[in-house]
Design a protein around this motif. Structure first.
Motif, mmCIF file in Angstrom:
data_model
loop_
_atom_site.group_PDB
_atom_site.id
_atom_site.type_symbol
_atom_site.label_atom_id
_atom_site.label_comp_id
_atom_site.label_asym_id
_atom_site.label_seq_id
_atom_site.Cartn_x
_atom_site.Cartn_y
_atom_site.Cartn_z
ATOM 1 N N ILE A 11 0.842 -1.196 0.000
ATOM 2 C CA ILE A 11 0.000 0.000 0.000
ATOM 3 C C ILE A 11 0.878 1.247 0.000
ATOM 4 O O ILE A 11 0.616 2.200 -0.734
ATOM 5 N N TYR A 12 1.931 1.233 0.798
ATOM 6 C CA TYR A 12 2.856 2.366 0.853
ATOM 7 C C TYR A 12 3.507 2.590 -0.511
ATOM 8 O O TYR A 12 3.571 3.724 -1.004
ATOM 9 N N THR A 18 1.639 6.474 -6.965
ATOM 10 C CA THR A 18 0.437 7.193 -7.382
ATOM 11 C C THR A 18 0.565 8.696 -7.153
ATOM 12 O O THR A 18 0.119 9.485 -7.998
ATOM 13 N N VAL A 19 1.162 9.097 -6.068
ATOM 14 C CA VAL A 19 1.357 10.533 -5.813
ATOM 15 C C VAL A 19 2.216 11.151 -6.917
ATOM 16 O O VAL A 19 1.929 12.242 -7.415
ATOM 17 N N SER A 20 3.236 10.459 -7.334
ATOM 18 C CA SER A 20 4.084 10.943 -8.422
ATOM 19 C C SER A 20 3.287 11.061 -9.725
ATOM 20 O O SER A 20 3.425 12.040 -10.465
ATOM 21 N N PRO A 38 -0.922 1.733 -10.439
ATOM 22 C CA PRO A 38 -0.853 0.340 -9.984
ATOM 23 C C PRO A 38 -2.176 -0.373 -10.309
ATOM 24 O O PRO A 38 -3.256 0.213 -10.210
ATOM 25 N N GLU A 39 -2.084 -1.623 -10.689
ATOM 26 C CA GLU A 39 -3.244 -2.398 -11.133
ATOM 27 C C GLU A 39 -4.365 -2.430 -10.101
ATOM 28 O O GLU A 39 -5.541 -2.325 -10.434
ATOM 29 N N ARG A 75 -7.962 1.701 -0.795
ATOM 30 C CA ARG A 75 -6.838 0.754 -0.796
ATOM 31 C C ARG A 75 -6.203 0.631 0.584
ATOM 32 O O ARG A 75 -5.809 -0.459 1.001
ATOM 33 N N ARG A 76 -6.143 1.731 1.302
ATOM 34 C CA ARG A 76 -5.523 1.679 2.634
ATOM 35 C C ARG A 76 -6.500 1.223 3.710
ATOM 36 O O ARG A 76 -6.151 1.128 4.879
#
Length: 82
Positions: A11-12, A18-20, A38-39, A75-76
């Motif tokens: 997750i991290y 994703t932030v990038s 990410p898939e 996701r988290r």
């Protein structure tokens, strides 16, 4: 010997990537291209978002930043918007 990644590690890593991707999309003034995400996040977005609201770029569906952030929340393990 490297240890196996935990769910929290995955997750991290997904969050960092994703932030990038979001940052790049915002700088370009474009929606987020799902080919770079990410898939697991793509699966979450496709399961929870309405397709008619998704922007189209070069004939392909893209995602709004808001939808990607909601998917990260899911996701988290949290509710969207927490």
């Amino acid at each position: 010997m490297p240890r196996k990644l935990t769910e929290a590690d995955e997750i991290y890593a997904d969050t960092l990537v994703t932030v990038s991707i979001i940052r790049t999309a915002l700088r370009a003034g474009q929606p987020v291209d799902p080919e770079h995400l990410p898939e697991r996040l793509v699966e979450i977005i496709e399961a929870s978002c309405v397709g008619s609201n998704m922007p189209v770029v070069d004939g392909r569906l893209h995602y709004r930043v808001e939808d990607v952030v909601k998917a990260l929340d899911i996701r988290r393990g949290g509710a969207p918007g927490e």
